[in-house]
Design a protein around this motif. Structure first.
Motif, mmCIF file in Angstrom:
data_model
loop_
_atom_site.group_PDB
_atom_site.id
_atom_site.type_symbol
_atom_site.label_atom_id
_atom_site.label_comp_id
_atom_site.label_asym_id
_atom_site.label_seq_id
_atom_site.Cartn_x
_atom_site.Cartn_y
_atom_site.Cartn_z
ATOM 1 N N SER A 88 17.778 23.802 2.549
ATOM 2 C CA SER A 88 17.944 23.929 1.105
ATOM 3 C C SER A 88 19.132 24.823 0.799
ATOM 4 O O SER A 88 19.315 25.876 1.411
ATOM 5 C CB SER A 88 16.673 24.528 0.496
ATOM 6 O OG SER A 88 16.810 24.718 -0.887
ATOM 7 N N GLY A 89 19.974 24.384 -0.142
ATOM 8 C CA GLY A 89 21.161 25.141 -0.516
ATOM 9 C C GLY A 89 22.411 24.739 0.249
ATOM 10 O O GLY A 89 23.506 25.202 -0.077
ATOM 11 N N GLN A 90 22.268 23.883 1.244
ATOM 12 C CA GLN A 90 23.412 23.452 2.052
ATOM 13 C C GLN A 90 24.057 22.208 1.452
ATOM 14 O O GLN A 90 23.382 21.363 0.865
ATOM 15 C CB GLN A 90 22.931 23.152 3.474
ATOM 16 C CG GLN A 90 24.019 22.989 4.510
ATOM 17 C CD GLN A 90 23.420 22.723 5.883
ATOM 18 O OE1 GLN A 90 22.376 22.093 6.002
ATOM 19 N NE2 GLN A 90 24.082 23.207 6.915
ATOM 20 N N SER A 91 25.368 22.084 1.584
ATOM 21 C CA SER A 91 26.057 20.870 1.124
ATOM 22 C C SER A 91 27.246 20.594 2.035
ATOM 23 O O SER A 91 27.785 21.505 2.676
ATOM 24 C CB SER A 91 26.532 21.017 -0.323
ATOM 25 O OG SER A 91 27.539 22.004 -0.432
ATOM 26 N N VAL A 121 23.555 16.758 0.313
ATOM 27 C CA VAL A 121 22.894 17.943 -0.233
ATOM 28 C C VAL A 121 21.617 18.211 0.541
ATOM 29 O O VAL A 121 20.777 17.314 0.711
ATOM 30 C CB VAL A 121 22.558 17.757 -1.731
ATOM 31 C CG1 VAL A 121 21.753 18.932 -2.258
ATOM 32 C CG2 VAL A 121 23.834 17.583 -2.536
ATOM 33 N N ARG A 156 16.851 23.388 -7.066
ATOM 34 C CA ARG A 156 17.813 24.011 -6.152
ATOM 35 C C ARG A 156 18.787 22.954 -5.625
ATOM 36 O O ARG A 156 19.992 23.207 -5.511
ATOM 37 C CB ARG A 156 17.049 24.673 -4.999
ATOM 38 C CG ARG A 156 17.963 25.307 -3.948
ATOM 39 C CD ARG A 156 18.519 26.628 -4.412
ATOM 40 N NE ARG A 156 19.531 27.157 -3.518
ATOM 41 C CZ ARG A 156 19.278 27.833 -2.391
ATOM 42 N NH1 ARG A 156 18.016 28.040 -2.024
ATOM 43 N NH2 ARG A 156 20.260 28.298 -1.657
ATOM 44 N N GLU A 203 21.227 22.107 -8.396
ATOM 45 C CA GLU A 203 22.180 23.211 -8.548
ATOM 46 C C GLU A 203 23.224 23.192 -7.434
ATOM 47 O O GLU A 203 24.411 23.417 -7.672
ATOM 48 C CB GLU A 203 21.430 24.546 -8.533
ATOM 49 C CG GLU A 203 20.623 24.816 -9.797
ATOM 50 C CD GLU A 203 19.722 26.027 -9.650
ATOM 51 O OE1 GLU A 203 19.686 26.607 -8.529
ATOM 52 O OE2 GLU A 203 19.060 26.395 -10.635
ATOM 53 N N THR A 204 22.777 22.910 -6.209
ATOM 54 C CA THR A 204 23.709 22.821 -5.082
ATOM 55 C C THR A 204 24.717 21.704 -5.312
ATOM 56 O O THR A 204 25.917 21.870 -5.060
ATOM 57 C CB THR A 204 22.924 22.579 -3.776
ATOM 58 O OG1 THR A 204 22.007 23.650 -3.569
ATOM 59 C CG2 THR A 204 23.865 22.499 -2.589
ATOM 60 N N GLU A 215 27.227 22.847 -8.052
ATOM 61 C CA GLU A 215 28.195 23.823 -7.562
ATOM 62 C C GLU A 215 29.264 23.163 -6.699
ATOM 63 O O GLU A 215 30.446 23.493 -6.795
ATOM 64 C CB GLU A 215 27.464 24.913 -6.773
ATOM 65 C CG GLU A 215 26.648 25.846 -7.651
ATOM 66 C CD GLU A 215 25.678 26.691 -6.864
ATOM 67 O OE1 GLU A 215 25.596 26.503 -5.620
ATOM 68 O OE2 GLU A 215 24.995 27.545 -7.472
#
Length: 503
Positions: free
Chosen positions: A56-59, A76, A91, A94-95, A98
């Motif tokens: 989670s949070g990785q792209s 994502v 989340r 949002e990732t 961004e």
């Protein structure tokens, strides 16, 4: 930002960027698998090599993937599939936002909206994605002069995917609602982020007038201090007495149905800067007291949402706007003032000014014979001690109304928590010299503030949201949050649905 909805295979999308998800332990989502098949396993090879593990949070942005019609593919991270709940989904969105914000793509097609989220349908997923992106791309740079500080935003359009054409109509409605709520949040953030020398009570009034000019079903009325004096608003006027900026009572009316239909009424604390008055606040972080009008900002933001979505109900917004400043004319600890209701109030602390402004606004709300009244205010530091910065404090005199707001907050991801409003707490507000004191001491400060307001809201269903911990963020990322616009908007959407159904 433009939003649209379509149904179609990801590998056939001729767009600047296709966004798909990867679960923890390098498992491709359904849309990612379709892309992988079209590019002969290119994506699965990348994740096997460790370029992307799905946390989670990785792209990971990929360019010119062979066999695909799109220019880019954005992977994502989704985390564990079994843990894909509302928070994990937000989340992921949002990732995505961004990554797209910092890329050169002017448009993107998002397949995250096809991912299964526990207990949430595609309508919720699309509306949440549109709202999240709209809020994420917000920037407050209007007061900066250096052009280098203003990053260019390339992204102009996002298309959300739905699994089948049968879901297009609902998906389009969800995108419209989500974008409107996001814009309402951003209006509230704009007003909150403006410093006190820009956002004065007069400015808030002017912004309400311009909002009414933008929407034909809306009208605004501003009451100056002379008009408030005539109405007997001694509590609100006591707050503004120490300031050179005149107070304003702002009344914003949205008419979405027959005039004789009782309105839902939102009341906001609009202290555009709060020094604490004679009970002066400490110097540290006093600049953040520009956010003491976040309740007022949320009223305007929510009214804008109602107008944009043309909700079939009537809504009244009331803002008590003033500055709380120390001056030779300022109210003093020990003063006794008379509110519009006729009740007298002993001022034991001039930094408990928000409730003084709100009590007259709550009395004024009686003239609209409202179905329900919800007030919101950055009212007490005690709310932060009790609930931190995640949850609004909620109290009210109607279990039904409180439950409606709790449910709306859960659905919108803008949660509140009910605090008791029991008679035992009323004892703390006793005064030897007036009908009520404006503070009840340190214990249960959030609750006794709610008890104080409740004395002026006895003629209708009423609820109070203490947003002191949720209205803004501090530190390096200091910013207004736009909350509780999502909760209030969801509540009004649900009231509109019941109204349309004749309930």
């Amino acid at each position: 930002m433009e939003y649209s909805v379509k149904s179609g295979s990801p590998e056939k999308q001729r767009t600047a960027c296709v966004v798909v998800g990867v679960y923890d332990k390098r498992r491709l989502s359904g849309a990612a698998l379709q892309l992988d098949q079209a590019c002969d396993g290119y994506l699965s090879q990348l994740v096997r090599r460790g370029d992307m593990d799905g946390r989670s949070g990785q792209s990971l942005m990929l360019h010119r993937v062979p066999g695909l019609a799109c220019d880019r593919v954005l992977l994502v991270g989704l985390g564990r599939e079994r843990d894909c709940d509302e928070r994990a989904y937000r989340r992921a969105v949002e990732t995505m936002g961004e990554a797209l914000r910092d890329a050169g793509a002017g448009e993107a097609t998002c397949y995250l909206t096809e991912i299964a989220v526990k207990a949430r349908d595609v309508f919720w997923r699309i509306r949440t994605a549109a709202r999240t992106v709209e809020a994420l791309l917000y920037r407050f740079d209007r007061l900066k002069t250096e052009t280098a500080s203003r990053r260019k935003l390339y992204l102009r359009r996002i298309t959300f995917s739905v699994p089948s054409r049968r879901e297009l109509a609902d998906g389009e409605k969800a995108a419209v609602e989500g974008a409107a709520i996001g814009r309402g949040m951003n209006l509230a953030r704009d007003l909150g982020n403006l410093p006190g020398n820009h956002c004065t009570p007069r400015y808030l009034g002017e912004r309400a007038l311009s909002l009414a000019d933008e929407h034909p079903r809306m009208e605004a009325e501003l009451l100056d201090e002379a008009a408030m004096e005539e109405l007997g608003m001694g509590a609100l006027l006591a707050v503004s007495r120490g300031s050179r900026e005149e107070a304003r009572l702002i009344v914003l009316r949205y008419r979405g149905t027959d005039d004789d239909t009782a309105p839902y009424t939102l009341v906001g604390k609009g202290i555009t800067f709060d020094t604490g008055g004679i009970s002066l606040k400490p110097a540290a972080a006093m600049d953040e007291m520009k956010y003491d009008m976040a309740g007022a900002a949320s009223v305007l933001g929510t009214l804008q949402v109602a107008a944009e979505l043309e909700l079939p109900l009537n809504v009244v917004g009331i803002v008590a706007a003033a500055e709380n400043m120390p001056d030779g004319r300022a109210m003093r600890p020990g003063d006794v003032v008379t509110s519009m209701s006729g009740r007298t109030i002993e001022i034991l602390n001039t930094d408990a000014e928000g409730r003084l402004a709100l009590c007259d606004a709550l009395t004024y709300a009686e003239r609209f014979r409202p179905r329900a009244v919800v007030d919101m205010a950055t009212l007490t530091g005690a709310a932060i001690v009790a609930l931190g910065h995640h949850t609004h404090g909620l109290m009210g005199n109607s279990n039904g109304l409180v439950n409606e707001l709790l449910g709306a907050g859960r659905h919108a991801g803008d949660r509140a928590w009910e605090l008791p409003l029991w008679d035992e707490y009323e004892e703390q507000l006793k005064s030897n010299f007036a009908d009520v004191a404006n503070i009840g001491g340190q214990p249960a400060g959030t609750i006794t503030a709610g008890c104080f307001l409740g004395r002026f809201a006895g003629k209708y269903r009423w609820a109070h949201l203490d947003i002191a911990g949720t209205a803004w963020r501090s530190g390096d990322n200091k910013d207004a949050t736009g909350r509780p616009v999502p909760l209030l908007s969801q509540w009004l959407l649900e009231r509109a649905a019941r109204h349309a159904a004749g309930r």
